[in-house]
Scaffold this motif. Structure first.
Motif, PDB file in Angstrom:
ATOM      1  N   SER A  73      11.817  20.585  -5.404  1.00 47.12           N
ATOM      2  CA  SER A  73      10.921  20.867  -4.273  1.00 47.12           C
ATOM      3  C   SER A  73       9.611  20.118  -4.429  1.00 47.12           C
ATOM      4  CB  SER A  73      10.656  22.375  -4.181  1.00 47.12           C
ATOM      5  OG  SER A  73      11.825  23.074  -3.844  1.00 47.12           O
ATOM      6  N   GLY A  74       9.061  20.151  -5.643  1.00 51.62           N
ATOM      7  CA  GLY A  74       7.792  19.476  -5.879  1.00 51.62           C
ATOM      8  C   GLY A  74       7.871  17.971  -5.729  1.00 51.62           C
ATOM      9  N   LEU A  75       8.913  17.369  -6.304  1.00 50.52           N
ATOM     10  CA  LEU A  75       9.052  15.916  -6.233  1.00 50.52           C
ATOM     11  C   LEU A  75       9.254  15.439  -4.804  1.00 50.52           C
ATOM     12  CD1 LEU A  75      11.317  15.121  -9.334  1.00 50.52           C
ATOM     13  CD2 LEU A  75       8.903  14.520  -9.026  1.00 50.52           C
ATOM     14  N   SER A  76      10.056  16.164  -4.043  1.00 47.78           N
ATOM     15  CA  SER A  76      10.372  15.704  -2.689  1.00 47.78           C
ATOM     16  C   SER A  76       9.234  15.950  -1.702  1.00 47.78           C
ATOM     17  CB  SER A  76      11.669  16.351  -2.192  1.00 47.78           C
ATOM     18  OG  SER A  76      11.645  17.749  -2.367  1.00 47.78           O
ATOM     19  N   VAL A  77       8.550  17.098  -1.818  1.00 46.30           N
ATOM     20  CA  VAL A  77       7.460  17.367  -0.872  1.00 46.30           C
ATOM     21  C   VAL A  77       6.274  16.445  -1.101  1.00 46.30           C
ATOM     22  CG1 VAL A  77       6.089  19.078  -2.171  1.00 46.30           C
ATOM     23  CG2 VAL A  77       6.316  19.282   0.321  1.00 46.30           C
ATOM     24  N   ALA A  78       6.162  15.894  -2.310  1.00 48.26           N
ATOM     25  CA  ALA A  78       5.037  15.001  -2.622  1.00 48.26           C
ATOM     26  C   ALA A  78       4.970  13.807  -1.687  1.00 48.26           C
ATOM     27  CB  ALA A  78       5.157  14.523  -4.072  1.00 48.26           C
ATOM     28  N   ASN A  79       6.114  13.398  -1.119  1.00 46.37           N
ATOM     29  CA  ASN A  79       6.131  12.241  -0.218  1.00 46.37           C
ATOM     30  C   ASN A  79       5.167  12.395   0.957  1.00 46.37           C
ATOM     31  OD1 ASN A  79       8.228  11.134  -1.761  1.00 46.37           O
ATOM     32  ND2 ASN A  79       9.796  12.142  -0.533  1.00 46.37           N
ATOM     33  N   LEU A  80       4.927  13.644   1.369  1.00 51.32           N
ATOM     34  CA  LEU A  80       4.069  13.895   2.521  1.00 51.32           C
ATOM     35  C   LEU A  80       2.596  13.696   2.209  1.00 51.32           C
ATOM     36  CD1 LEU A  80       5.703  17.199   3.808  1.00 51.32           C
ATOM     37  CD2 LEU A  80       6.067  14.900   4.715  1.00 51.32           C
ATOM     38  N   TYR A  81       2.239  13.741   0.935  1.00 52.51           N
ATOM     39  CA  TYR A  81       0.822  13.838   0.569  1.00 52.51           C
ATOM     40  C   TYR A  81       0.302  12.649  -0.227  1.00 52.51           C
ATOM     41  CZ  TYR A  81       1.740  18.514   2.146  1.00 52.51           C
ATOM     42  OH  TYR A  81       2.114  19.578   2.912  1.00 52.51           O
ATOM     43  N   TYR A  82       1.168  11.712  -0.549  1.00 52.81           N
ATOM     44  CA  TYR A  82       0.694  10.533  -1.265  1.00 52.81           C
ATOM     45  C   TYR A  82      -0.391   9.796  -0.475  1.00 52.81           C
ATOM     46  CZ  TYR A  82       4.714  10.921  -4.455  1.00 52.81           C
ATOM     47  OH  TYR A  82       5.615  11.355  -5.391  1.00 52.81           O
ATOM     48  N   ASN A  83      -0.308   9.845   0.846  1.00 59.79           N
ATOM     49  CA  ASN A  83      -1.219   9.008   1.637  1.00 59.79           C
ATOM     50  C   ASN A  83      -2.647   9.543   1.702  1.00 59.79           C
ATOM     51  OD1 ASN A  83      -1.139  11.062   3.612  1.00 59.79           O
ATOM     52  ND2 ASN A  83       0.434  10.022   4.802  1.00 59.79           N
ATOM     53  N   GLN A  84      -2.853  10.841   1.446  1.00 56.91           N
ATOM     54  CA  GLN A  84      -4.180  11.408   1.706  1.00 56.91           C
ATOM     55  C   GLN A  84      -5.296  10.798   0.865  1.00 56.91           C
ATOM     56  OE1 GLN A  84      -3.740  15.706   1.728  1.00 56.91           O
ATOM     57  NE2 GLN A  84      -2.821  15.678   3.762  1.00 56.91           N
ATOM     58  N   PRO A  85      -5.133  10.643  -0.463  1.00 55.61           N
ATOM     59  CA  PRO A  85      -6.208   9.965  -1.204  1.00 55.61           C
ATOM     60  C   PRO A  85      -6.249   8.449  -0.955  1.00 55.61           C
ATOM     61  CG  PRO A  85      -4.812  11.275  -2.671  1.00 55.61           C
ATOM     62  CD  PRO A  85      -4.091  11.137  -1.372  1.00 55.61           C
ATOM     63  N   LEU A  86      -5.177   7.932  -0.361  1.00 57.86           N
ATOM     64  CA  LEU A  86      -5.071   6.478  -0.172  1.00 57.86           C
ATOM     65  C   LEU A  86      -5.532   6.016   1.205  1.00 57.86           C
ATOM     66  CD1 LEU A  86      -1.520   6.020  -1.750  1.00 57.86           C
ATOM     67  CD2 LEU A  86      -3.731   5.649  -2.865  1.00 57.86           C
ATOM     68  N   LEU A  87      -5.913   6.964   2.076  1.00 61.21           N
ATOM     69  CA  LEU A  87      -6.243   6.595   3.451  1.00 61.21           C
ATOM     70  C   LEU A  87      -7.395   5.602   3.523  1.00 61.21           C
ATOM     71  CD1 LEU A  87      -5.899  10.030   5.295  1.00 61.21           C
ATOM     72  CD2 LEU A  87      -4.366   8.066   5.461  1.00 61.21           C
ATOM     73  N   ALA A  88      -8.414   5.817   2.699  1.00 58.04           N
ATOM     74  CA  ALA A  88      -9.559   4.893   2.737  1.00 58.04           C
ATOM     75  C   ALA A  88      -9.135   3.479   2.326  1.00 58.04           C
ATOM     76  CB  ALA A  88     -10.667   5.413   1.823  1.00 58.04           C
ATOM     77  N   ASP A  89      -8.258   3.377   1.317  1.00 53.16           N
ATOM     78  CA  ASP A  89      -7.764   2.056   0.897  1.00 53.16           C
ATOM     79  C   ASP A  89      -6.880   1.426   1.971  1.00 53.16           C
ATOM     80  OD1 ASP A  89      -9.116   2.404  -1.443  1.00 53.16           O
ATOM     81  OD2 ASP A  89      -7.362   2.915  -2.647  1.00 53.16           O
ATOM     82  N   MET A  90      -6.025   2.254   2.608  1.00 47.25           N
ATOM     83  CA  MET A  90      -5.193   1.748   3.695  1.00 47.25           C
ATOM     84  C   MET A  90      -6.060   1.229   4.845  1.00 47.25           C
ATOM     85  SD  MET A  90      -2.184   4.639   3.914  1.00 47.25           S
ATOM     86  CE  MET A  90      -0.886   4.782   2.674  1.00 47.25           C
ATOM     87  N   ALA A  91      -7.147   1.963   5.125  1.00 44.84           N
ATOM     88  CA  ALA A  91      -8.044   1.533   6.199  1.00 44.84           C
ATOM     89  C   ALA A  91      -8.627   0.152   5.904  1.00 44.84           C
ATOM     90  CB  ALA A  91      -9.171   2.563   6.370  1.00 44.84           C
ATOM     91  N   GLN A  92      -8.958  -0.106   4.645  1.00 47.38           N
ATOM     92  CA  GLN A  92      -9.466  -1.425   4.274  1.00 47.38           C
ATOM     93  C   GLN A  92      -8.398  -2.502   4.427  1.00 47.38           C
ATOM     94  OE1 GLN A  92     -11.033  -1.001   0.302  1.00 47.38           O
ATOM     95  NE2 GLN A  92     -12.920  -0.018   0.990  1.00 47.38           N
ATOM     96  N   THR A  93      -7.153  -2.173   4.043  1.00 47.71           N
ATOM     97  CA  THR A  93      -6.069  -3.154   4.150  1.00 47.71           C
ATOM     98  C   THR A  93      -5.845  -3.589   5.590  1.00 47.71           C
ATOM     99  OG1 THR A  93      -4.945  -2.236   2.201  1.00 47.71           O
ATOM    100  CG2 THR A  93      -3.608  -3.548   3.725  1.00 47.71           C
ATOM    101  N   PHE A  94      -5.862  -2.626   6.511  1.00 46.39           N
ATOM    102  CA  PHE A  94      -5.531  -2.925   7.907  1.00 46.39           C
ATOM    103  C   PHE A  94      -6.776  -2.990   8.803  1.00 46.39           C
ATOM    104  CE2 PHE A  94      -1.672  -0.797   6.180  1.00 46.39           C
ATOM    105  CZ  PHE A  94      -0.802  -1.868   6.315  1.00 46.39           C
ATOM    106  N   HIS A  95      -7.978  -2.948   8.192  1.00 43.85           N
ATOM    107  CA  HIS A  95      -9.234  -3.039   8.933  1.00 43.85           C
ATOM    108  C   HIS A  95      -9.282  -1.986  10.045  1.00 43.85           C
ATOM    109  CE1 HIS A  95      -9.805  -6.782   6.768  1.00 43.85           C
ATOM    110  NE2 HIS A  95      -8.622  -7.204   7.195  1.00 43.85           N
TER     111      HIS A  95
END
Length: 410
Positions: free
Chosen positions: A30-52
């Motif tokens: 359960s823990g390993l699979s649900v993690a897929n939903l939340y990987y992006n939250q700390p990475l949003l600022a970096d993603m924003a820089q990648t795609f401007h």
């Protein structure tokens, strides 16, 4: 259609016992699979820089992931009552592997959004595993068993942020999704080897199964109450976690992605409360535990609002927020599963679809509140959602006591 007439009467006697080893496998999965939903939250600022992209634009990635999850819950989780859960779980893990790879290779914001939606739609394995654990548990231990499996799920939610934050800061956000894809493929092989065959609990067709979701929703007021409360409380959870990385990049903190992810470790203190909440729900009744948990969540936002710019206040707020939201989640699911024992997957579908619609709404409102009013706006939106959940809880308590008095008088 009679909601109970089409269930499989073979009962739980044909099911294998829930051993400690199998329970551990279910919790970890359960823990390993649900993690897929939340990987992006700390990475949003970096993603924003990648795609401007702006904060509001990149916030749509988290919203799309959660909306996809709500759709996947509606489409796939009801199959857990009418199909073999083991096969269903392994197929979904295979598809989510491909979806995660698609996120990693995204070349623009549109492709990232579509791939994130696909990840959400296919990351529904935890909500097939939780009813499976409840199905295998003895009736007097369902709260405790669900609490243990949900502990694994909560640890996955929280540690996902920590791991993705660290990996994102070291090697970039794309590498996190390649690693996640490899984990899901390995998990599919593991569960194919160790999960028992449990059969179906219903002889309904898929169309009848989907129709029964509406019947359960309209005929079971407790299901509506628990679902709405769950959605609002998860919405307030998403308001905080979606905006945290942006808050920490500003004064007085100036923290990067890896520190935003490390806040997930702080929330582990709240996740460890999940089995306790399950036992309390078994002994004291889940309604009382839900009300207390919602009140704790409101106190958490008080600390975040008043003392969020002090590290101790932010840390305490995170601990109380996770404790409150997760305590309410365990207790809500315990009372939902008890309504119609042979329809756990369908009841869980109604509950979790509402839950993640609330989460996606929280992500949307949180990012827009941040864009317009910064941290005070975030705390205002989060607190408002909690107050709405307490109003629903109070109305349900009033109706319950009114019904008890009428039965006594008759």
């Amino acid at each position: 259609m009679n909601l109970n007439s089409s269930t499989n009467s073979s009962g739980k006697a044909q099911h294998p016992e829930l051993s400690r080893g199998l329970l551990l496998i279910l919790a970890i999965s359960s823990g390993l699979s649900v993690a897929n939903l939340y990987y992006n939250q700390p990475l949003l600022a970096d993603m924003a820089q990648t795609f401007h992209a702006s904060a509001a634009q990149i916030g749509s990635i988290s919203t799309l992931t959660q909306l996809g999850y709500a759709l996947g819950l509606f489409l796939f989780v009801p199959l857990g009552d009418i199909k073999e859960k083991k096969i269903l779980i392994v197929i979904l893990l295979g598809v989510v592997t491909l979806s995660l790879l698609s996120v990693g290779i995204s070349e623009n914001l549109t492709m990232l959004g579509a791939a994130s939606f696909a990840v959400g739609t296919t990351t529904v394995v935890p909500q097939i595993i939780v009813p499976l654990a409840a199905q295998l548990a003895r009736p007097d231990q369902q709260g405790r068993i669900v609490g243990i499996v949900m502990s694994g799920l909560f640890f996955g939610i929280l540690l996902a942020r920590t791991i993705s934050g660290i990996i994102g800061s070291l090697w970039g956000w794309r590498i996190m999704y390649y690693i996640a894809a490899a984990l899901m493929f390995s998990l599919a092989l593991t569960l194919w080897a160790f999960l028992p065959q449990t059969g179906s609990t219903s002889r309904l067709s898929y169309r009848q199964t989907l129709h029964s979701l509406w019947e359960y929703t309209t005929k079971l007021p407790l299901l509506r109450e628990a679902s709405l409360m769950g959605g609002l409380l998860f919405g307030t959870f998403s308001v905080f976690w979606t905006t945290l990385a942006f808050f920490l990049k500003q004064p007085p903190y100036y923290y990067g992605t890896e520190i935003a992810g490390l806040f997930g470790l702080i929330g582990v203190a709240g996740a460890s409360f999940a089995p306790v909440a399950g036992r309390l729900a078994d002994k004291k009744g889940p309604r009382i535990v839900v009300g207390i948990a919602a009140a704790v969540t409101l106190v958490a936002y008080g600390f975040l609002w008043l003392f969020g710019k002090h590290l101790w206040g932010l840390i305490l707020g995170v601990i109380l927020l996770d404790l409150g939201v997760q305590g309410a989640q365990i207790s809500n699911q315990a009372r939902v599963y008890a309504l119609v024992p042979e329809a756990k997957s369908r009841l869980n579908t109604v509950y979790m679809v509402t839950y993640f619609i609330g989460g996606s709404l929280g992500s949307f409102l949180g990012m827009h509140a941040w864009s317009l009013w910064q941290w005070k706006g975030v705390c205002l939106v989060g607190s408002s959602l909690i107050l709405l959940s307490l109003i629903i809880w109070g109305r349900g308590l009033y109706n319950q006591r009114k019904g008890n008095m009428e039965r006594c008088c008759n």
